[in-house]
Design a protein around this motif. Structure first.
Motif, PDB file in Angstrom:
ATOM      1  N   GLY A   1       0.827  -1.199   0.000  1.00  0.00           N
ATOM      2  CA  GLY A   1       0.000   0.000   0.000  1.00  0.00           C
ATOM      3  C   GLY A   1       0.863   1.251   0.000  1.00  0.00           C
ATOM      4  O   GLY A   1       0.664   2.165  -0.793  1.00  0.00           O
ATOM      5  N   ILE A   2       1.868   1.263   0.894  1.00  0.00           N
ATOM      6  CA  ILE A   2       2.836   2.369   0.965  1.00  0.00           C
ATOM      7  C   ILE A   2       4.233   1.758   1.021  1.00  0.00           C
ATOM      8  O   ILE A   2       4.511   0.895   1.855  1.00  0.00           O
ATOM      9  CB  ILE A   2       2.590   3.255   2.201  1.00  0.00           C
ATOM     10  N   LEU A   3       5.095   2.202   0.129  1.00  0.00           N
ATOM     11  CA  LEU A   3       6.471   1.708   0.069  1.00  0.00           C
ATOM     12  C   LEU A   3       7.441   2.867   0.242  1.00  0.00           C
ATOM     13  O   LEU A   3       7.327   3.894  -0.431  1.00  0.00           O
ATOM     14  CB  LEU A   3       6.734   1.043  -1.284  1.00  0.00           C
ATOM     15  N   ILE A   4       8.422   2.676   1.147  1.00  0.00           N
ATOM     16  CA  ILE A   4       9.516   3.642   1.294  1.00  0.00           C
ATOM     17  C   ILE A   4      10.813   2.869   1.094  1.00  0.00           C
ATOM     18  O   ILE A   4      11.048   1.853   1.752  1.00  0.00           O
ATOM     19  CB  ILE A   4       9.525   4.297   2.686  1.00  0.00           C
ATOM     20  N   THR A   5      11.669   3.381   0.205  1.00  0.00           N
ATOM     21  CA  THR A   5      12.900   2.651  -0.078  1.00  0.00           C
ATOM     22  C   THR A   5      13.976   3.591  -0.597  1.00  0.00           C
ATOM     23  O   THR A   5      13.714   4.773  -0.847  1.00  0.00           O
ATOM     24  CB  THR A   5      12.627   1.515  -1.089  1.00  0.00           C
ATOM     25  N   SER A   6      15.166   3.060  -0.774  1.00  0.00           N
ATOM     26  CA  SER A   6      16.280   3.844  -1.303  1.00  0.00           C
ATOM     27  C   SER A   6      16.225   3.882  -2.824  1.00  0.00           C
ATOM     28  O   SER A   6      15.478   3.135  -3.460  1.00  0.00           O
ATOM     29  CB  SER A   6      17.609   3.231  -0.853  1.00  0.00           C
TER      30      SER A   6
ATOM     31  N   SER B   1       5.726  -0.962   3.688  1.00  0.00           N
ATOM     32  CA  SER B   1       7.069  -1.542   3.576  1.00  0.00           C
ATOM     33  C   SER B   1       8.130  -0.466   3.710  1.00  0.00           C
ATOM     34  O   SER B   1       8.086   0.551   2.995  1.00  0.00           O
ATOM     35  CB  SER B   1       7.237  -2.237   2.220  1.00  0.00           C
ATOM     36  N   LEU B   2       9.083  -0.682   4.607  1.00  0.00           N
ATOM     37  CA  LEU B   2      10.216   0.229   4.782  1.00  0.00           C
ATOM     38  C   LEU B   2      11.491  -0.508   4.394  1.00  0.00           C
ATOM     39  O   LEU B   2      11.853  -1.504   5.023  1.00  0.00           O
ATOM     40  CB  LEU B   2      10.330   0.694   6.237  1.00  0.00           C
ATOM     41  N   ASN B   3      12.171  -0.018   3.386  1.00  0.00           N
ATOM     42  CA  ASN B   3      13.469  -0.555   2.995  1.00  0.00           C
ATOM     43  C   ASN B   3      14.470   0.589   2.969  1.00  0.00           C
ATOM     44  O   ASN B   3      14.204   1.631   2.367  1.00  0.00           O
ATOM     45  CB  ASN B   3      13.410  -1.198   1.605  1.00  0.00           C
TER      46      ASN B   3
ATOM     47  N   SER C   1       6.528  -3.781   7.452  1.00  0.00           N
ATOM     48  CA  SER C   1       7.810  -4.450   7.297  1.00  0.00           C
ATOM     49  C   SER C   1       8.925  -3.422   7.336  1.00  0.00           C
ATOM     50  O   SER C   1       8.929  -2.465   6.570  1.00  0.00           O
ATOM     51  CB  SER C   1       7.839  -5.217   5.967  1.00  0.00           C
ATOM     52  N   GLU C   2       9.882  -3.625   8.238  1.00  0.00           N
ATOM     53  CA  GLU C   2      11.083  -2.784   8.288  1.00  0.00           C
ATOM     54  C   GLU C   2      12.262  -3.685   7.963  1.00  0.00           C
ATOM     55  O   GLU C   2      12.658  -4.539   8.759  1.00  0.00           O
ATOM     56  CB  GLU C   2      11.250  -2.158   9.672  1.00  0.00           C
ATOM     57  N   ALA C   3      12.818  -3.505   6.774  1.00  0.00           N
ATOM     58  CA  ALA C   3      13.820  -4.447   6.293  1.00  0.00           C
ATOM     59  C   ALA C   3      15.030  -3.719   5.727  1.00  0.00           C
ATOM     60  O   ALA C   3      15.096  -2.495   5.704  1.00  0.00           O
ATOM     61  CB  ALA C   3      13.201  -5.355   5.237  1.00  0.00           C
TER      62      ALA C   3
END
Length: 417
Positions: free
Chosen positions: A317-322, A351-353, A375-377
């Motif tokens: 639903g919401i993705l945060i990543t590099s 999701s947190l990457n 998810s914090e990965a």
């Protein structure tokens, strides 16, 4: 009556006349400024064809040139179809206005790649409004709807950008790529408009400072339906509000690199910051969506995502990543509803990457095929995950093995039985 009194009365009378004269002159000037020129393109000397049978490009262009040269005003397109065989170049201080959906501007170009409406980016474009017409992208060799650069105080309101299939290009791009990105823009607003089959992008802000994308409806867009994507190493996008939009994807369309429906990214080399994504509704059809996230933040900072509803999304639903070696940081994800997401890749509702020093709080995550609610990965750390309501997930929270600095507080968790 003595001489002193007579002089005073004379000065008083003269003063009254001067003030009255000034007010009359001021009113004339104010009225003149309000009586901006209105030009009907179907009338002489322009006589544009509103039946769509012959080329109207030159007639509309001449009307725009004349109105801008004369100090500004409105170029009016009555109901009808206006065929363009060459793109229209906007000029400063001009409003291009139609009669709603009954006014259709459609391209029929000899070469592929042309936008319907653009500007000469080496010349500043100021105080321009587009309103009340339909841009039809289904014509021969038509790709983009509107491409602009070097624009200040631009408003697109109550327009429709239409296509009946997924095709290269997009609907509205502002200082977004190529030559346009070399000329930043500011004070850009896109409001109360509708977009169909947006293609590679719906509304894309590149090097834009102070922008608004508000109360628009988007249908059948594959990726970057709304995007903030600054271009080039020195490119900056900041102080942008994405609010109150409705995004719905039904058909599986596949034009462009997969990203997400609403995205903020540094993938084109620039820096995106101070962006607000608020009160948007983002949905997919369960049977025919794709596997992309609903809201995605790539390698950016100082972003707030609040009070959105994201549902039936194939990806997170919401993705945060590099992105390109830059982590995402200082992100606030607050008070969102994430419902029935991760339908096609079984990852997480949120999701947190590679996410640092961010706050994920007071969100409601429920349903779907989530393996994790949150998810914090990867190399995520320094985050605060608190006060979230997590229902119907196989595992409520995946904690990163790099989580030394992260905190988990007061999350309510109810697993699938």
């Amino acid at each position: 009556m003595n001489k002193r009194v007579s002089k005073f009365l004379l000065a008083f009378v003269v003063g009254i006349f001067l003030i009255a004269g000034y007010m009359i002159t001021k009113n004339f000037k104010d009225n003149d400024s309000e009586r901006k020129e209105i030009v009907d393109v179907t009338k002489t000397p322009y006589a544009a064809d509103s039946n769509g049978l012959s080329n109207s490009s030159d007639d509309i262009q001449q009307a725009i040139n004349d109105v801008s040269k004369n100090g500004g005003g409105t170029v009016f397109l009555p109901s009808g179809t206006y065929q363009l065989k060459s793109k229209i170049f906007l000029k400063s201080n001009v409003t291009l206005q139609g009669s709603g959906k009954a006014t259709v501007i459609k391209g029929n170009f000899s070469k592929v790649g042309s936008p319907l409406i653009t500007n000469k980016v080496t010349v500043p474009l100021e105080n321009v409004t587009l309103s009340n017409f339909r841009l039809d992208r289904t014509g021969t060799n038509t790709q983009h709807g509107i491409l602009l650069g070097n624009a200040t105080n631009f408003l697109a309101e109550k327009i429709e950008v239409y296509s009946n299939d997924d095709r290269p290009g997009g609907a509205i791009g502002i200082s977004a790529f190529d030559i346009y990105a070399k000329y930043p823009s500011k004070n850009i607003r896109v409001k109360n408009s509708t977009f169909y089959y947006t293609g590679n992008f719906g509304v894309q802000f590149g090097n834009v400072k102070s922008g608004v994308v508000e109360n628009n409806d988007f249908y059948d867009g594959y990726r970057e339906v709304i995007g903030v994507e600054p271009y080039g190493k020195s490119g900056v996008a900041q102080d942008i509000k994405i609010k109150g939009n409705f995004v719905f994807n039904k058909a599986v369309t596949e034009n462009g690199t997969p990203t997400g429906k609403v995205i903020i990214t540094n993938s084109s080399g620039g820096s995106a910051k101070k962006i607000l994504v608020e009160e948007n509704v983002i949905q997919e059809d369960i049977s025919s969506g794709n596997g992309l996230p609903g809201i995605a933040i790539y390698g950016s900072s100082d972003i707030e995502v609040s009070k959105n509803t994201v549902s039936n999304i194939g990806g997170s639903g919401i993705l945060i990543t590099s992105a390109y070696g830059k982590v995402a940081e200082k992100i606030l994800i607050n008070d969102n509803k994430v419902l029935n997401c991760s339908l096609r890749n079984k990852s997480a509702g949120i999701s947190l990457n590679d996410t640092h020093n961010s706050v994920i709080s007071d969100n409601f995550v429920s349903g779907g095929k989530h393996i994790y609610g949150i998810s914090e990965a990867k190399a995520s750390n320094g985050n605060i995950i608190k006060g979230n309501m997590l229902y119907g997930n196989k595992i409520p929270v995946q904690q990163s093995k790099y989580k030394e600095g992260s905190k988990y507080e007061n999350n309510h968790e109810e697993l699938i039985k």
